[in-house]
Design an enzyme around this catalytic site. Sequence first.
Site, short mmCIF file in Angstrom:
data_model
loop_
_atom_site.label_atom_id
_atom_site.label_comp_id
_atom_site.label_asym_id
_atom_site.label_seq_id
_atom_site.Cartn_x
_atom_site.Cartn_y
_atom_site.Cartn_z
N SER A 157 0.82 -1.21 0.00
CA SER A 157 0.00 0.00 0.00
C SER A 157 0.85 1.26 0.00
CB SER A 157 -0.93 0.04 1.22
OG SER A 157 -0.31 0.64 2.34
N VAL A 158 0.17 2.36 -0.26
CA VAL A 158 0.81 3.68 -0.25
C VAL A 158 1.40 4.00 1.13
CG1 VAL A 158 -1.30 4.93 0.38
CG2 VAL A 158 0.44 6.09 -0.97
N LYS A 159 0.85 3.39 2.19
CA LYS A 159 1.30 3.70 3.54
C LYS A 159 2.67 3.11 3.88
CE LYS A 159 -2.21 6.22 4.71
NZ LYS A 159 -2.91 6.09 5.98
N ASP A 160 3.19 2.24 3.02
CA ASP A 160 4.58 1.80 3.20
C ASP A 160 5.52 3.00 3.17
OD1 ASP A 160 3.57 -0.75 3.13
OD2 ASP A 160 4.34 -1.22 1.13
N GLY A 170 5.35 4.72 6.61
CA GLY A 170 5.92 3.87 7.65
C GLY A 170 7.44 3.96 7.64
#
Length: 435
Positions: free
Chosen positions: A126-129, A132
């Site tokens: 996901s884009v949230k990698d 993070g």
Amino acid sequence: MSAMAMTTSLRATRSLRTGPVACGLRRFSDYIEIARKMKDTPYNPAVEGEVKCPDYVGWDAAVDTDFHKLQTGPWKKGGRPYEQICDSALDLVGFTPMVRMSRLAKHLEVDCEILGKCEFFNAGGSVKDRIGKRMIEEAEKSGRIKKGDILIEPTSGNTGIGLCMAAAIKGYRMIICLPMKMSGEKVNTMKTLGAEIIRTPTEAAWNALDSHIYLSARLAKELNGHVLDQYKNAGNPLAHYEGTAEEIIEQTGGKLDYMVMSAGTGGTVTGCALKLKEKIPGIKIVAVDPYGSILAAPDSMNDKSVRTGAGVGTQYQVEGIGYDFIPTVIDKRAIDYWVKTDDDESFAMGRNLIRHEGLLIGGSCGATMAGAFRFIKENKIGAGKRVAILFADSSRNYMSKNMDDSWMEANGFSMKEINRTCNEKGYYAKLYKVA
């Protein structure tokens, strides 16, 4: 166990945190035991002292200062170095592909060019990698955290996966506070990466004593842990300002009229918007927000869906976007248009994306594309215009939910109607009243 017994039990476990947590002198299982008991123990200030939720107020002076101070310089162009062996999965975060969605455009009968920015190609899905990795790296550079520390994060899942992946690689211990609504696939992914998952009530308001955000604050104090806090961490929008947006500019050659993104924390839409507006004169930013959330502006947009009746406070099934508060990392001034979406059109559009483009996207991607389609039709965006849509995550997270026909039917979504939208031109627009 009664509340009094649980409080007594929690007092008894407090001795476990004696000594420096960061040095790894205690087993992670000890801290997990405390976390599990705290989740089931009502907050008692006499035992724990004062614990407050963060003050989220939308983009403010503090996040703006950090946003400018922490910028790292010019963008390094080019894709992933496939000829080289990567040192870790973190090297496979970013440089995601863009796809021309001509087949979906034909089915939906839109004349403009539509492009998909496929963030599910990031290593963790996901884009949230991106955030993070960036938030951990910023905390390391500042000296705030070091290997062996306990990281705690309230999340709807994808930021948790990104953080858990980075934590596993870098040697941190991870506790995730996650609302019950979120999928089992997300839970199992984070568990496999070594995290402890603490579930909280979906219906809890963000600042309620039993919310995932409040529990994270309690755990951080009790365990001497660190909440990196995606909702107010400048590393969130910076990951997109210096990464995602620069990739979009490179991939489109700067020829882009509209960029459509869903809004969750707001870090993606804010970071991308600020960079795109610097580099592409005249570009317009469109943000998509589900009914039930309060992010859209003006506030009156959030009141009620004329078609379904859903409004502020309505529980919705799409995961990972929308909130009942305004995160500090969203700068609404960077957004030109807002579009609201309902669950049914979102899940139907997700099925259309998969059927016609073969893109194995997640539920919020369906919402983003549904919002984009509604915006394109209502604003009569035609031939010669280019619209890009950011797809945040993959179907991997939702195989037991909106990818499952039985789940869809059990939750009131007619697969007969959805399949018809996939097979019959014009039926999606007719069914969901898209002008």
